[in-house]
Write a protein that holds these residues in place. Sequence first.
Motif, PDB file in Angstrom:
ATOM      1  N   GLY A 146       0.811  -1.222   0.000  1.00 46.30           N
ATOM      2  CA  GLY A 146       0.000   0.000   0.000  1.00 46.30           C
ATOM      3  C   GLY A 146       0.836   1.260   0.000  1.00 46.30           C
ATOM      4  N   GLY A 147       2.136   1.127  -0.268  1.00 40.25           N
ATOM      5  CA  GLY A 147       3.024   2.296  -0.286  1.00 40.25           C
ATOM      6  C   GLY A 147       3.188   2.858  -1.693  1.00 40.25           C
ATOM      7  N   ASN A 148       4.093   3.813  -1.832  1.00 39.23           N
ATOM      8  CA  ASN A 148       4.336   4.420  -3.152  1.00 39.23           C
ATOM      9  C   ASN A 148       4.719   3.383  -4.190  1.00 39.23           C
ATOM     10  OD1 ASN A 148       3.786   6.986  -2.415  1.00 39.23           O
ATOM     11  ND2 ASN A 148       5.893   7.722  -2.403  1.00 39.23           N
ATOM     12  N   THR A 149       5.576   2.444  -3.803  1.00 39.14           N
ATOM     13  CA  THR A 149       6.028   1.454  -4.775  1.00 39.14           C
ATOM     14  C   THR A 149       4.851   0.633  -5.284  1.00 39.14           C
ATOM     15  OG1 THR A 149       8.137   1.311  -3.635  1.00 39.14           O
ATOM     16  CG2 THR A 149       7.640  -0.474  -5.146  1.00 39.14           C
ATOM     17  N   GLU A 152       2.639   2.788  -7.570  1.00 36.22           N
ATOM     18  CA  GLU A 152       3.310   3.070  -8.849  1.00 36.22           C
ATOM     19  C   GLU A 152       3.355   1.807  -9.710  1.00 36.22           C
ATOM     20  OE1 GLU A 152       7.135   4.909  -8.434  1.00 36.22           O
ATOM     21  OE2 GLU A 152       6.231   6.895  -8.237  1.00 36.22           O
ATOM     22  N   ARG A 169      -3.207  -4.589   3.343  1.00 33.06           N
ATOM     23  CA  ARG A 169      -3.600  -5.182   4.631  1.00 33.06           C
ATOM     24  C   ARG A 169      -4.429  -4.246   5.514  1.00 33.06           C
ATOM     25  NH1 ARG A 169       2.367  -5.584   7.523  1.00 33.06           N
ATOM     26  NH2 ARG A 169       2.851  -3.359   7.506  1.00 33.06           N
ATOM     27  N   ARG A 170      -4.471  -2.947   5.133  1.00 32.11           N
ATOM     28  CA  ARG A 170      -5.282  -2.008   5.935  1.00 32.11           C
ATOM     29  C   ARG A 170      -6.368  -1.404   5.047  1.00 32.11           C
ATOM     30  NH1 ARG A 170      -2.751   2.564   7.575  1.00 32.11           N
ATOM     31  NH2 ARG A 170      -1.049   2.409   6.074  1.00 32.11           N
ATOM     32  N   ARG A 174      -0.685   3.976   2.290  1.00 29.52           N
ATOM     33  CA  ARG A 174       0.431   4.782   2.788  1.00 29.52           C
ATOM     34  C   ARG A 174       0.957   5.696   1.679  1.00 29.52           C
ATOM     35  NH1 ARG A 174       4.015   3.816   6.895  1.00 29.52           N
ATOM     36  NH2 ARG A 174       2.908   1.943   7.461  1.00 29.52           N
ATOM     37  N   ILE A 234       6.149  -4.641  -1.007  1.00 32.06           N
ATOM     38  CA  ILE A 234       5.970  -4.269   0.405  1.00 32.06           C
ATOM     39  C   ILE A 234       7.219  -3.595   0.955  1.00 32.06           C
ATOM     40  CG2 ILE A 234       4.192  -6.017   0.805  1.00 32.06           C
ATOM     41  CD1 ILE A 234       6.358  -7.732   2.182  1.00 32.06           C
ATOM     42  N   GLN A 251      14.458   8.231   4.135  1.00 34.12           N
ATOM     43  CA  GLN A 251      13.475   7.359   3.455  1.00 34.12           C
ATOM     44  C   GLN A 251      13.609   5.902   3.898  1.00 34.12           C
ATOM     45  OE1 GLN A 251      11.106   8.258   1.169  1.00 34.12           O
ATOM     46  NE2 GLN A 251      11.725  10.216   0.349  1.00 34.12           N
TER      47      GLN A 251
END
Length: 306
Positions: A146-149, A152, A169-170, A174, A234, A251
């Motif tokens: 759920g992050g930038n990666t 993208e 998972r949420r 993010r 992840i 980062q």
Amino acid sequence: MLIIGSGPAGYTAAVYGARAMLDPILIQGIQPGGQLTITTEVENWPGIKEIQGPDLMKNLEDHAKAAGAKIEHDVIRKLDLDKFPFVAYGESDTQYEAKSVVLATGAQAKWLGLDSENKYKGFGVSACATCDGFFFRGQIIAVIGGGNTAVEEALFLTNFATKVILIHRRESLRAEKILQDRLFKNPKIEVKWNSKVRDIIGTENPLGVEGIVIEDVNTQKLENLSCKGVFVAIGHSPSNELVKDQLETHQGGYIVTQNNSTQTSIPGVFAAGDITDFKYRQAVTAAGMGCMAALEAERFIAEIAK
Ligand code: NDP
């Protein structure tokens, strides 16, 4: 010049360093050749339409040797950047002294830790959409994270897939809002919230992914989803153990370098490739940074000799 790491960044720094007469010594580390040795076809290294990852790395090693770099099959256990010349301590009990250091220790993709994930790695399971997305043209692809990666990669994969399912998972992402906006607007992307991947299922002969089993974290209900590709996004961990207490990082542990430079917070110490790059993470960008690091090391050594 001491180069730590044997991916595209390290070997390119070695080629340039040797040609600049910097007497480069390259320490290969635990995984000689780096992340590309665990991939199959590489189709985005300019000038070569298709090559196996391990073959590309062997070519780079041969090139560095032919240019005159010394390649050591050793692992650095401690690096002392307080002293000058800098001192590195190898597992082989060798002590290396150098006027400049190029850190090219790379990064490792994080994995879910499922047995089935391991089984299908390279056969439908990947951690790099830019590298492997092309192989799933016209298919359904699942992206985990759920992050930038993850966001993208999901957006990028819509160039190939008929449908991309993002599994997170949420119930909130993010990733940056601008990326989330693009994700939600894309009609090819479906998001499965509050979901964990329990298993990856597929065929034995030939090995190939057919789908995944996800679990709703609130209801524990299981659901089978059909897909041919599973991209695990992840996060990555930069391999910064040697320097994380000596150099500035950001980062999540990536080494800070000056703008348009590989110069770290200690003069004479340069960082190239995935140890500093959380954005592009490509073999060719790592090689470019390896070149920059060697050119900058050459200038640094010339300056201190004045
Ligand atoms: P992040 O750590 O930001 O995100 C990882 C995601 O994976 C999170 O959503 C996390 O969930 C989820 N996750 C972690 N472990 C598991 C697990 N075991 N099972 C399921 N899900 C899991 O990593 P990224 O690679 O996305 O980004 C790393 C850094 O690089 C960030 O700082 C990011 O901003 C930056 N970056 C910047 C880009 C840009 O500027 N264009 C592009 C790519 C990355 P949860 O949210 O619940 O913790």
